[in-house]
Structures are given as C-alpha cells and as structure tokens.
Design an enzyme around this catalytic site. Structure first.
Site, PDB file in Angstrom:
ATOM      1  N   SER A 121       0.836  -1.199   0.000  1.00 31.52           N
ATOM      2  CA  SER A 121       0.000   0.000   0.000  1.00 31.52           C
ATOM      3  C   SER A 121       0.875   1.255   0.000  1.00 31.52           C
ATOM      4  O   SER A 121       1.692   1.430  -0.897  1.00 31.52           O
ATOM      5  CB  SER A 121      -0.967  -0.055   1.189  1.00 31.52           C
ATOM      6  N   ASP A 164      -9.941  -5.035  -4.503  1.00 32.22           N
ATOM      7  CA  ASP A 164      -9.478  -3.964  -3.622  1.00 32.22           C
ATOM      8  C   ASP A 164     -10.318  -2.707  -3.852  1.00 32.22           C
ATOM      9  O   ASP A 164     -10.331  -2.143  -4.946  1.00 32.22           O
ATOM     10  CB  ASP A 164      -8.000  -3.669  -3.895  1.00 32.22           C
ATOM     11  N   HIS A 214      -7.826  -5.426  -0.042  1.00 35.18           N
ATOM     12  CA  HIS A 214      -6.636  -4.657   0.335  1.00 35.18           C
ATOM     13  C   HIS A 214      -5.913  -5.419   1.442  1.00 35.18           C
ATOM     14  O   HIS A 214      -6.027  -5.104   2.631  1.00 35.18           O
ATOM     15  CB  HIS A 214      -7.036  -3.259   0.792  1.00 35.18           C
TER      16      HIS A 214
END
Length: 228
Positions: A122, A177, A209
């Site tokens: 991320s 996601d 995610h």
C-alpha cells in the site's frame, strides 16, 4: 528531520552469510513489526532466506490529513487517497532522505546497492517507488503490493528524462481492492512500463486490500530471482 533519523526496525536475519538485503515498508498506520507478523501469519513462516536480511522499518508518527490531522505511522502525508491530486512532496522527499540513510547503512555493511531490493504494501509500495526510481535507481529492483502512484507523480516526470538503467518493478494487486483501486495500480504499472521500466503485474481476482499466500510466494520467488 532529526526526530525521524533513527527509525525503529524489525529485522529477520539471514541464516548464513549476508550478501543481500530486502527493505519491506508497511502500509499506513501499521508498523515494521506489524507487517512482519502479517507476512508470517499468511506464509505460516517468516519471509526468510539463507543470504538475505529482511528489514521492516516503522514509519514515524506524523499528522495525517486523510485522518483529519490525527497522528499516524505513515511514510508521508496525503491530501487525500486519490490518484488525481498533487503529491505531498515535502513529506515524501524528507522520508526518502531518511530511508536513503537506511540504504547507505546496508552499503557500508558490505552489501552492494545492486544487491538491495526495496518494496512495500500500500503506502509502503508508493514510498518504495519514489525511493528507488528517484533516488536509488541502482538497486536490484522494487516491489509494490496493492500500491499506486498519483497520475501526475513526480516519478513519471523524472523518468521522462532518464537515460540510465532502471530497477525492475514487481507489482501485485487484488481486483477486489476497494481502498486502493485495481485500476490505479494497473495505470501505475502501464505508465512506468511506457517510460522504460521492465515491469511485471500480477492480479488476484478475489483479493481485497490485503496480503495473500499466493502473492507472497510469488514475491519470494521474484526476490530469489533478483538476489540469487
């Protein structure tokens, strides 16, 4: 800067002679120990190697705009989580300097820069892209898991005028996601490829995610390919 200069690090040491290093950056609000534990829980073992040291640094606490200025362990600030807004370059560049010092420590310990991989999950993946492509293009490669760059990122601007060899990019993204949209990751990969980067992009249909075992197994194989 002084407050950020000595990052807390969680380290998984090599089992034999140390000849290479992976720097793995966590996502926003997490920690080095947190993502090390997450990786271990998913793989049922540490991401560990005979010759590669894996370093999980922790981002410093700073006010984070998407959380209305609340303190969070983040690598840089964002005006919002979007691919169509300006980057917060002041915080990105200051952290590139701090993480660059971590790279230099490994080099001084005898690890050649082309035996270092930088990556993350991320926000950590985005941070790694800035660090590798803008400041340390001599590294062996960069990986980005569920990550993206803003569409007008300075990374793209820098690479437009680049003639030197670039690190290879390994990128993974879950199609399910909803926080960091799959399209953002796909667009990042396509733009970097168009600017001369050798890239790979693996998609996982039911992945949100998060990390998954197939993804991390693919990452481990890629690490061993780049750092034999």
């Amino acid at each position: 800067m002084a407050a950020f200069s000595n990052l807390h690090k969680c380290v998984v040491s090599q089992t034999g002679k140390h000849t290479a290093t992976v720097i793995f950056l966590h996502g926003s609000g997490d920690s080095g120990q947190g993502i090390r534990t997450w990786v271990r829980d998913v793989l049922k073992q540490d991401l560990a190697f005979q010759h590669i040291r894996v370093i999980y640094p922790t981002a410093p606490l700073r006010p984070y705009t998407p959380m209305k200025g609340a303190q969070s362990n983040v690598w840089f600030d964002r005006y919002k989580i979007s691919n169509d807004c300006p980057e917060h370059l002041e915080s990105i560049d200051s952290m590139c300097k701090v993480l660059g010092d971590l790279v230099d420590v490994e080099v001084k310990a005898g690890v050649s820069k082309n035996r270092i991989l930088i990556g993350g999950f991320s926000m950590g993946g985005a941070m790694a892209l800035h660090l590798a492509f803008r400041f340390h293009p001599q590294v062996a490669g960069v990986f980005a898991l569920s990550s993206f760059l803003n569409k007008d990122s300075i990374v793209y601007q820098v690479l437009q005028n680049n003639e030197a060899p670039l690190p290879e990019l390994f990128q993974c993204h879950g199609k399910a996601d909803e926080l960091v949209l799959y399209q953002w990751g796909e667009e990042t990969n396509a733009l970097l490829k168009s600017l001369g980067t050798k890239t790979s992009f693996l998609s996982f249909p039911n992945l949100y995610h998060e990390l998954s075992r197939p993804e991390l197994e693919q990452l481990k194989s890629w690490i061993l390919k780049k750092l034999p």
